[in-house]
Write an enzyme that holds these catalytic residues in place. Structure first.
Site, PDB file in Angstrom:
ATOM      1  N   PRO A 192       0.989  -1.293   0.058  1.00 49.19           N
ATOM      2  CG  PRO A 192      -0.564  -1.350   1.705  1.00 49.19           C
ATOM      3  CD  PRO A 192       0.559  -1.985   1.200  1.00 49.19           C
ATOM      4  CG  HIS A 193       2.558   2.925  -2.775  1.00 45.07           C
ATOM      5  ND1 HIS A 193       2.227   1.385  -3.137  1.00 45.07           N
ATOM      6  CD2 HIS A 193       2.889   3.716  -4.185  1.00 45.07           C
ATOM      7  CE1 HIS A 193       2.265   1.633  -4.539  1.00 45.07           C
ATOM      8  NE2 HIS A 193       2.540   2.725  -5.091  1.00 45.07           N
ATOM      9  CB  ALA A 194      -1.118   7.726  -1.055  1.00 47.95           C
TER      10      ALA A 194
END
Length: 152
Positions: A67-69
């Site tokens: 997960p990352h943004a």
């Protein structure tokens, strides 16, 4: 940004965590990065919103997520968080569910994310035997032994 060194130096590791949903699983990793001063709280909301729009695009392989943004969504400094789950969670992707290993990524710029960070994560997780050993790790000492073997 060396994945293993970052995890150990910032103590952003949670082994056999508990989450009932994929959102709770993502929260575990983001919380570690918030505590380490790598991201702002809003980073979590961005990951959740992007997942709502695009689906779980950050699932790397069966059982594994990264997960990352985007960097502008609250990244303060580069970092990683490693979370293994006692009980896997479902993200809604039949090819990769259920997930029990999450490596949450924070990168201050897209170049770092694309050219370094993702490559390091994929390199760590590209060996099935290594991934299975990671799933079996229960203590920090066991994890250190595995990391030492990886680093040679």
């Amino acid at each position: 940004m060396n994945l293993i060194d970052q995890l150990l130096a910032r103590d952003t590791i949670l082994l056999q965590g508990h989450a009932g949903t994929w959102q709770q699983a993502v929260r575990l990793g983001v919380d570690l990065l918030v505590e380490a001063g790598c991201v702002e709280e809003r980073y979590y909301d961005s990951i959740i919103a992007m997942t709502g729009e695009l689906g779980p695009w950050y699932l790397l392989a069966p059982g594994m997520a990264m997960p990352h943004a985007r960097p502008e969504e609250g990244v303060l400094k580069n970092g990683f968080a490693l979370v293994t789950l006692e009980t896997p969670v479902v993200f809604g992707d039949p090819d990769n569910d259920p997930v029990d290993i999450l490596i949450t990524l924070a990168a201050t710029d897209a170049r770092t994310m694309n050219e370094q960070s993702i490559v390091e994560v994929v390199t760590l997780l590209d060996d099935e035997a290594r991934v299975e050993r990671l799933r079996q790790v229960r203590t920090r000492d066991e994890l250190l032994t595995l990391f030492n073997e990886i680093q040679g």
